[in-house]
Design a protein around this motif. Structure first.
Motif, PDB file in Angstrom:
ATOM      1  N   ASN A 178      -9.595  -6.742  -0.190  1.00 43.65           N
ATOM      2  CA  ASN A 178      -8.854  -5.800  -1.034  1.00 43.65           C
ATOM      3  C   ASN A 178      -9.461  -5.660  -2.420  1.00 43.65           C
ATOM      4  O   ASN A 178      -9.310  -4.612  -3.058  1.00 43.65           O
ATOM      5  CB  ASN A 178      -7.388  -6.233  -1.146  1.00 43.65           C
ATOM      6  CG  ASN A 178      -6.627  -6.031   0.158  1.00 43.65           C
ATOM      7  OD1 ASN A 178      -7.004  -5.196   0.978  1.00 43.65           O
ATOM      8  ND2 ASN A 178      -5.573  -6.809   0.358  1.00 43.65           N
ATOM      9  N   HIS A 224     -14.288   5.084  -8.554  1.00 45.27           N
ATOM     10  CA  HIS A 224     -14.092   6.500  -8.252  1.00 45.27           C
ATOM     11  C   HIS A 224     -13.313   7.195  -9.365  1.00 45.27           C
ATOM     12  O   HIS A 224     -13.640   8.328  -9.752  1.00 45.27           O
ATOM     13  CB  HIS A 224     -13.354   6.646  -6.922  1.00 45.27           C
ATOM     14  CG  HIS A 224     -13.150   8.069  -6.499  1.00 45.27           C
ATOM     15  ND1 HIS A 224     -14.194   8.944  -6.288  1.00 45.27           N
ATOM     16  CD2 HIS A 224     -12.011   8.787  -6.269  1.00 45.27           C
ATOM     17  CE1 HIS A 224     -13.717  10.126  -5.942  1.00 45.27           C
ATOM     18  NE2 HIS A 224     -12.400  10.055  -5.928  1.00 45.27           N
ATOM     19  N   SER A 225     -12.293   6.517  -9.898  1.00 41.04           N
ATOM     20  CA  SER A 225     -11.522   7.092 -11.012  1.00 41.04           C
ATOM     21  C   SER A 225     -12.410   7.296 -12.230  1.00 41.04           C
ATOM     22  O   SER A 225     -12.333   8.327 -12.912  1.00 41.04           O
ATOM     23  CB  SER A 225     -10.346   6.168 -11.366  1.00 41.04           C
ATOM     24  OG  SER A 225      -9.439   6.072 -10.297  1.00 41.04           O
ATOM     25  N   LEU A 253     -11.902  -2.864  -2.226  1.00 43.64           N
ATOM     26  CA  LEU A 253     -11.222  -1.570  -2.203  1.00 43.64           C
ATOM     27  C   LEU A 253     -10.738  -1.177  -3.592  1.00 43.64           C
ATOM     28  O   LEU A 253     -10.865  -0.023  -4.013  1.00 43.64           O
ATOM     29  CB  LEU A 253     -10.048  -1.614  -1.226  1.00 43.64           C
ATOM     30  CG  LEU A 253     -10.398  -1.945   0.236  1.00 43.64           C
ATOM     31  CD1 LEU A 253      -9.135  -1.951   1.094  1.00 43.64           C
ATOM     32  CD2 LEU A 253     -11.413  -0.973   0.789  1.00 43.64           C
ATOM     33  N   LYS A 254     -10.183  -2.141  -4.318  1.00 45.74           N
ATOM     34  CA  LYS A 254      -9.716  -1.858  -5.676  1.00 45.74           C
ATOM     35  C   LYS A 254     -10.888  -1.505  -6.591  1.00 45.74           C
ATOM     36  O   LYS A 254     -10.757  -0.634  -7.458  1.00 45.74           O
ATOM     37  CB  LYS A 254      -8.952  -3.066  -6.235  1.00 45.74           C
ATOM     38  CG  LYS A 254      -7.594  -3.291  -5.583  1.00 45.74           C
ATOM     39  CD  LYS A 254      -6.906  -4.519  -6.139  1.00 45.74           C
ATOM     40  CE  LYS A 254      -5.553  -4.737  -5.472  1.00 45.74           C
ATOM     41  NZ  LYS A 254      -4.874  -5.965  -5.961  1.00 45.74           N
ATOM     42  N   VAL A 297     -13.709  -0.082  -5.663  1.00 47.95           N
ATOM     43  CA  VAL A 297     -14.147   1.269  -5.298  1.00 47.95           C
ATOM     44  C   VAL A 297     -13.197   2.306  -5.906  1.00 47.95           C
ATOM     45  O   VAL A 297     -13.643   3.331  -6.435  1.00 47.95           O
ATOM     46  CB  VAL A 297     -14.207   1.421  -3.765  1.00 47.95           C
ATOM     47  CG1 VAL A 297     -14.433   2.881  -3.382  1.00 47.95           C
ATOM     48  CG2 VAL A 297     -15.315   0.555  -3.186  1.00 47.95           C
ATOM     49  N   GLU A 298     -11.904   2.021  -5.836  1.00 48.94           N
ATOM     50  CA  GLU A 298     -10.919   2.945  -6.403  1.00 48.94           C
ATOM     51  C   GLU A 298     -11.122   3.113  -7.915  1.00 48.94           C
ATOM     52  O   GLU A 298     -11.091   4.224  -8.447  1.00 48.94           O
ATOM     53  CB  GLU A 298      -9.503   2.430  -6.116  1.00 48.94           C
ATOM     54  CG  GLU A 298      -8.398   3.342  -6.640  1.00 48.94           C
ATOM     55  CD  GLU A 298      -7.017   2.793  -6.365  1.00 48.94           C
ATOM     56  OE1 GLU A 298      -6.040   3.422  -6.796  1.00 48.94           O
ATOM     57  OE2 GLU A 298      -6.897   1.731  -5.718  1.00 48.94           O
ATOM     58  N   GLN A 299     -11.346   1.985  -8.599  1.00 52.05           N
ATOM     59  CA  GLN A 299     -11.578   2.031 -10.047  1.00 52.05           C
ATOM     60  C   GLN A 299     -12.858   2.792 -10.367  1.00 52.05           C
ATOM     61  O   GLN A 299     -12.896   3.617 -11.295  1.00 52.05           O
ATOM     62  CB  GLN A 299     -11.642   0.609 -10.608  1.00 52.05           C
ATOM     63  CG  GLN A 299     -11.769   0.564 -12.125  1.00 52.05           C
ATOM     64  CD  GLN A 299     -11.803  -0.871 -12.646  1.00 52.05           C
ATOM     65  OE1 GLN A 299     -12.074  -1.808 -11.911  1.00 52.05           O
ATOM     66  NE2 GLN A 299     -11.531  -1.043 -13.924  1.00 52.05           N
TER      67      GLN A 299
END
Length: 409
Positions: free
Chosen positions: A241, A251-252, A244-245, A247-249
């Motif tokens: 996880n 991407h933002s 994933l976090k 990658v999310e950060q």
């Protein structure tokens, strides 16, 4: 003692009894005043006490939050803010998000350490499960980018192979203990020894909580290496996880940069380089203009028929060089100069220049009035000022000093 959390890492609730409860204090991890509360020992627990590089769990005993769990010999000690009755039956509830994160990072560390040793002979000497990222200390002075890439590919291949992870217990004097990878047992260890097996890959003595299959790790990302202690290298990694976090950060951040820079992600670096070059050029031009302004201000003051003995100037834009150019141009043999730069509502810089004896006398007092600190030599005293709004008081002090020096003026 082997706790319930070690026999079943997936248990999220558990009913047990309070064995003891005594008043105690907890020192916060980030420092500060001790927290008053109670140390509670239970018959058994699903809350892991810190150990083996893994932080402790959080959760509830009934509706009372558990703020820390530590191991004391064969006991797990739970620090809580409210007293619990010895003998009472209680329901333990686990903070599962925190626990599963720790399981992923810890099992991931076992896998990375085992494969790094198999592939390159790099032994793990220590590791740290951090809040944002984790680090494995490898007993080698150098790990190349190619080795990092090969290691990452190998561990993720084993995750896709869905390799089982099992935990077994051995007696502390079992001869098999000597054949299992280990960095040693704590001095106060009591009871059986736990062995964590990654089928066909690794067997390791460990007290921590682990996943039951490598597929539970989802993915491992090796972020790179950093220089460690003497002849050692730190390998930085994320598991599951946390990837994933991340990658999310990322991407933002990418979306925000695309909006600001008005171009695609592939052009961000070049766009930032162009902006940096423009900023450097503007800063250089700005400095040149400030120097020119400093010279003009000084010459204007010197051109007056009867220059004053005190020159006071404040400018929002400027730096130490700006103030020193003015002092150099005006000269400080006869004139006392008080110069400041910066925002009146924030911290700034000051320079007091003039006759050596006057500056030595007045410098510390000026710094005190401005709520700052400074130092000086040869007729100049400069430093940082926290209270720029008190410049008027400084000017009054300097005017009074000049008047006392020239009573007849």
């Amino acid at each position: 003692m082997v706790f319930r959390c070690q026999r079943d890492s997936w248990a999220r609730q558990f009913t047990t009894r309070v064995v003891s409860c005594r008043a105690a204090e907890l020192r916060p991890e980030g420092g500060g005043e001790p927290v008053h509360g109670f140390q509670v020992v239970l018959e058994d627990t699903i809350l892991f006490p810190e150990g083996g590089g893994q932080p402790d769990d959080r959760g509830l005993i009934g509706d009372v939050p558990v703020l820390r769990v530590t191991r004391r010999g064969p006991e797990a000690v739970h620090f809580v803010p409210a007293a619990l009755e010895p003998g009472a039956e209680v329901l333990l509830s686990l903070d599962w998000e925190r626990r599963f994160d720790h399981m992923q990072q810890h099992s991931g560390q076992h896998l990375i350490s085992a494969v790094a040793e198999q592939m390159f002979g790099f032994k793990t000497t220590s590791w740290e499960l951090g809040r944002q990222r984790s680090v494995i200390e490898l007993d080698t002075p150098v790990v190349t980018a190619e080795q990092v890439q090969a290691l990452e590919e190998s561990v993720n291949e084993k995750i896709r192979d869905r390799v089982p992870v099992t935990v077994r217990e051995l007696a502390a004097d079992d001869p098999e203990v000597e054949t299992v990878r280990s960095r040693g047992l704590p001095d106060d260890h009591a009871g059986p020894v736990r062995v964590v097996d990654i089928e066909g890959i690794d067997s390791n003595l460990c007290c921590g909580t682990h996943v039951s299959n490598l597929s539970d790790l989802q993915v491992i990302k090796l972020l790179g290496v950093e220089k460690g202690k003497k002849n050692k290298t730190n390998l930085v990694f994320l598991v599951g996880n946390r990837v994933l976090k991340s990658v999310e950060q990322s991407h933002s951040t990418e979306k925000a940069l695309t909006s600001l820079l008005k171009n695609g992600p592939g052009e961000h670096v070049e766009a930032v380089k162009r902006l940096q070059s423009s900023v450097k050029l503007l800063q250089k031009n700005n400095l040149n203009l400030l120097r020119d302004i400093a010279v003009l201000l000084a010459r204007d003051f010197k051109s007056k028929p009867a220059p004053k003995q005190l020159f006071v100037l404040h400018r929002k834009e400027g730096d130490s060089e700006f103030m020193n150019i003015i002092a150099n141009e005006i000269g400080t043999e006869e004139t006392l100069l008080f110069l400041t730069v910066g925002d009146e509502k924030e911290a700034g810089l000051f320079l007091l220049a003039g006759p050596v004896e006057a500056v030595e006398n007045l410098g510390p007092r000026v710094a005190e009035l401005l709520g700052g600190k400074g130092a000086g030599k040869r007729g100049r005293f400069q430093g940082k000022a926290a209270k720029m709004s008190r410049r008027g008081e400084v000017q009054a002090l300097l005017q009074e000093f000049i008047s006392n020096q020239n009573p007849g003026a």
